[in-house]
Design a protein around this motif. Structure first.
Motif, short mmCIF file in Angstrom:
data_model
loop_
_atom_site.label_atom_id
_atom_site.label_comp_id
_atom_site.label_asym_id
_atom_site.label_seq_id
_atom_site.Cartn_x
_atom_site.Cartn_y
_atom_site.Cartn_z
N ARG A 357 5.63 10.75 -13.39
CA ARG A 357 4.68 11.43 -12.50
C ARG A 357 3.68 10.43 -11.92
O ARG A 357 3.36 10.46 -10.72
N SER A 358 3.18 9.55 -12.76
CA SER A 358 2.19 8.58 -12.31
C SER A 358 2.77 7.62 -11.27
O SER A 358 2.14 7.34 -10.25
N PHE A 359 3.97 7.13 -11.51
CA PHE A 359 4.60 6.20 -10.58
C PHE A 359 4.88 6.90 -9.24
O PHE A 359 4.59 6.35 -8.17
N ALA A 360 5.44 8.10 -9.30
CA ALA A 360 5.77 8.81 -8.06
C ALA A 360 4.52 9.09 -7.24
O ALA A 360 4.54 8.98 -6.01
N ARG A 361 3.42 9.42 -7.90
CA ARG A 361 2.18 9.69 -7.17
C ARG A 361 1.71 8.46 -6.42
O ARG A 361 1.30 8.55 -5.24
N LYS A 362 1.77 7.31 -7.05
CA LYS A 362 1.31 6.09 -6.38
C LYS A 362 2.21 5.73 -5.20
O LYS A 362 1.73 5.24 -4.17
N ILE A 363 3.51 5.95 -5.33
CA ILE A 363 4.41 5.70 -4.20
C ILE A 363 4.05 6.63 -3.04
O ILE A 363 3.97 6.20 -1.87
N ARG A 364 3.85 7.90 -3.32
CA ARG A 364 3.52 8.86 -2.25
C ARG A 364 2.20 8.53 -1.58
O ARG A 364 2.03 8.78 -0.38
N GLU A 365 1.22 8.01 -2.32
CA GLU A 365 -0.05 7.65 -1.73
C GLU A 365 0.11 6.53 -0.72
O GLU A 365 -0.59 6.50 0.30
N ARG A 366 1.02 5.60 -0.99
CA ARG A 366 1.22 4.48 -0.10
C ARG A 366 2.17 4.79 1.06
O ARG A 366 2.05 4.22 2.13
N ILE A 367 3.12 5.69 0.80
CA ILE A 367 4.11 6.03 1.82
C ILE A 367 4.24 7.56 1.83
O ILE A 367 5.05 8.13 1.09
N PRO A 368 3.45 8.26 2.63
CA PRO A 368 3.48 9.73 2.61
C PRO A 368 4.86 10.31 2.89
O PRO A 368 5.18 11.40 2.39
N GLU A 369 5.69 9.62 3.66
CA GLU A 369 7.02 10.14 3.94
C GLU A 369 7.88 10.25 2.68
O GLU A 369 8.92 10.92 2.69
N ALA A 370 7.45 9.62 1.60
CA ALA A 370 8.18 9.73 0.33
C ALA A 370 8.12 11.14 -0.23
O ALA A 370 8.85 11.47 -1.17
N ARG A 371 7.29 12.00 0.35
CA ARG A 371 7.24 13.40 -0.07
C ARG A 371 8.43 14.20 0.48
O ARG A 371 8.75 15.27 -0.04
N LEU A 372 9.06 13.69 1.51
CA LEU A 372 10.16 14.43 2.13
C LEU A 372 11.40 14.40 1.23
O LEU A 372 11.79 13.34 0.75
N HIS A 373 12.02 15.55 1.04
CA HIS A 373 13.18 15.62 0.18
C HIS A 373 14.44 15.08 0.83
O HIS A 373 15.41 14.77 0.14
N ARG A 374 14.45 14.99 2.16
CA ARG A 374 15.56 14.36 2.87
C ARG A 374 15.02 13.35 3.86
O ARG A 374 13.88 13.45 4.32
N ALA A 375 15.83 12.38 4.19
CA ALA A 375 15.39 11.29 5.06
C ALA A 375 15.04 11.80 6.45
O ALA A 375 15.78 12.62 7.02
N PRO A 376 13.94 11.33 7.02
CA PRO A 376 13.62 11.69 8.41
C PRO A 376 14.53 10.94 9.38
O PRO A 376 15.32 10.08 9.00
N ALA A 377 14.41 11.30 10.65
CA ALA A 377 15.23 10.65 11.67
C ALA A 377 14.93 9.16 11.73
O ALA A 377 13.81 8.72 11.48
N ALA A 378 15.94 8.37 12.04
CA ALA A 378 15.78 6.92 12.13
C ALA A 378 14.65 6.56 13.08
O ALA A 378 14.44 7.21 14.11
N GLY A 379 13.91 5.53 12.74
CA GLY A 379 12.78 5.09 13.55
C GLY A 379 11.45 5.67 13.12
O GLY A 379 10.42 5.36 13.72
N TRP A 380 11.44 6.48 12.07
CA TRP A 380 10.20 7.15 11.64
C TRP A 380 9.10 6.17 11.27
O TRP A 380 7.91 6.46 11.45
#
Length: 417
Positions: A357-380
């Motif tokens: 939980r702690s590691f995932a939270r720090k990743i999401r803080e730095r890269i908000p798109e990491a919250r998405l359950h599927r990859a966004p469109a290329a170029g995001w």
């Protein structure tokens, strides 16, 4: 950027599978997570004499840590300022001066440029302005760390919650027990760290550790470091090497009684770990090499101890952990394969899985798109998103929830820890 004290709306979800395979995300992660982080190079005792150096290769960079003639340890890019030639080769060595093998430009061990053949051919050259490029360096309890960029917390600040616990081990006096070992792994770098801090797989996948620890294995998470621990049980193991270690581990006078039979594991943000035993300590870091590969860089250190039983116990330790490492490699390679399945998005995380939980939270803080359950469109990564603007949380989001906006993002890597 310090970890947020706010509640993470995605706390009950793991990092999604696309973060372990996607090339565009990988580039962003290197810039925002790995480049601004500290990485271990060696121990200060590996740089005993002026001119002694150790190198670290990662993210396309070659870093050299060298002891100067003034006995100070500094770190530089291993790159000549003339034509970008590497100055030294190999993991370690010793040199009175750093002489470029291409055109013989010469640098002192403090980084100063002092020798240029055909000096008059470069009328605009200022020697003082063309010394080796400095790299941030920190020595924490005898270990040498470097950082490519950023101004986040020091290693000492990150380890502060456990400083009193590691103090009795006398890190500063340690000597190298085994040289640097590199092992390629066909997994995303996060997969190694996730497994290292995962407590639930211990009784399922590691029979040996279960025999050694019984039910004593425990984990906890501080803002920048995870701690895992297990205490050796008194019941002799059926495995000969485990039983040998249990019965022949000699007393270590400098450690408290509670630490004599304690195995401690610390994982330091974002990709380093060290294992503390009464007989030795092991350092490991997992350096990304592609979206789906990494290299494990491992070292072992110990206090000088010529007792025969200590030498044998250290060998038994290696035999025990060789099996554990093989079991973990089998696990993470198959998890990596599963991360590539379109059927997998993000999995639930239990309340007890505090390190994940702690590691995932720090990743999401730095890269908000990491919250998405599927990859966004290329170029995001080239455009701001609704997530970045705080307009969405992304727990159930898909690619359609990211809408490109006209302004480009700031350059990747400009964010700080």
């Amino acid at each position: 950027m310090p970890p947020s004290a706010d509640h993470d709306p995605d706390a009950d979800w793991s990092l999604p599978g696309w973060l372990y395979t996607d090339p565009e995300y990988y580039a962003v992660e290197l810039a925002r997570v790995i480049r601004p982080s500290w990485q271990i190079v060696c121990h200060q005792n590996d740089l005993a004499e002026p001119g002694a150096f150790h190198t670290l290769e990662y993210l396309g960079e070659s870093i050299i840590a060298v002891r100067g003639d003034d006995h100070e340890i500094r770190a530089f890019a291993n790159v000549c300022r003339h034509r970008a030639m590497r100055l030294v080769e190999g993991p370690s060595g010793c040199a009175k001066k750093l002489v470029c093998p291409y055109h013989a430009w010469t640098y002192e061990t403090d980084g100063r440029l002092t020798g240029v053949p055909m000096r008059r051919d470069y009328p605009a050259l200022d020697l003082a302005e063309n010394g080796l490029a400095r790299v941030d360096l920190e020595i924490w309890r005898g270990f040498v760390f470097v950082r490519l960029e950023g101004d986040g917390p020091s290693v000492a600040e990150m380890m502060a919650p456990y400083d009193a616990q590691v103090a009795p081990y006398r890190f500063e006096e340690m000597q190298t027990l085994s040289p640097v070992r590199l092992r390629d792994r066909a997994v995303n770098w996060k997969n190694v760290g996730d497994n290292y801090s995962d407590n639930l797989h211990i009784p399922v996948a590691h029979d040996g550790l279960t025999r050694l620890f019984g039910k004593s294995y425990a984990i906890e998470a501080e803002p920048w470091v995870d701690k895992m621990s297990g205490r050796l049980v008194d019941r002799p193991s059926d495995n000969p090497w485990e039983r040998f270690y249990q019965t022949h581990l000699p007393p270590v006078p400098h450690l408290p009684e509670a630490n004599q039979r304690l195995w401690l594991y610390f994982k330091l943000w974002p990709n380093m770990a060290f294992d503390l035993y009464a007989d030795q300590i092991d350092f490991m870091q997992w350096l990304p090499t592609s979206p789906t590969t990494c290299v494990l860089r491992e070292m072992a250190f110990a206090l000088p101890d010529d007792r025969r039983e200590m030498k044998l116990v250290r060998y038994a330790n290696w035999r025990i952990n060789r099996i554990v490492n093989a079991e973990d490699t089998w696990l993470i390679e198959r998890v990596q394969q599963g991360m590539a399945s379109h059927s997998y998005t993000a999995g639930p995380i239990g309340a007890s899985e505090v390190c994940l939980r702690s590691f995932a939270r720090k990743i999401r803080e730095r890269i908000p798109e990491a919250r998405l359950h599927r990859a966004p469109a290329a170029g995001w990564s080239k455009f701001p998103s609704r997530l970045r603007e705080g307009l969405g949380e992304g727990r159930n989001a898909g690619a359609g929830d990211i809408k490109p906006l006209p302004q480009p993002l700031p350059q990747a890597g400009g964010e700080q820890q």
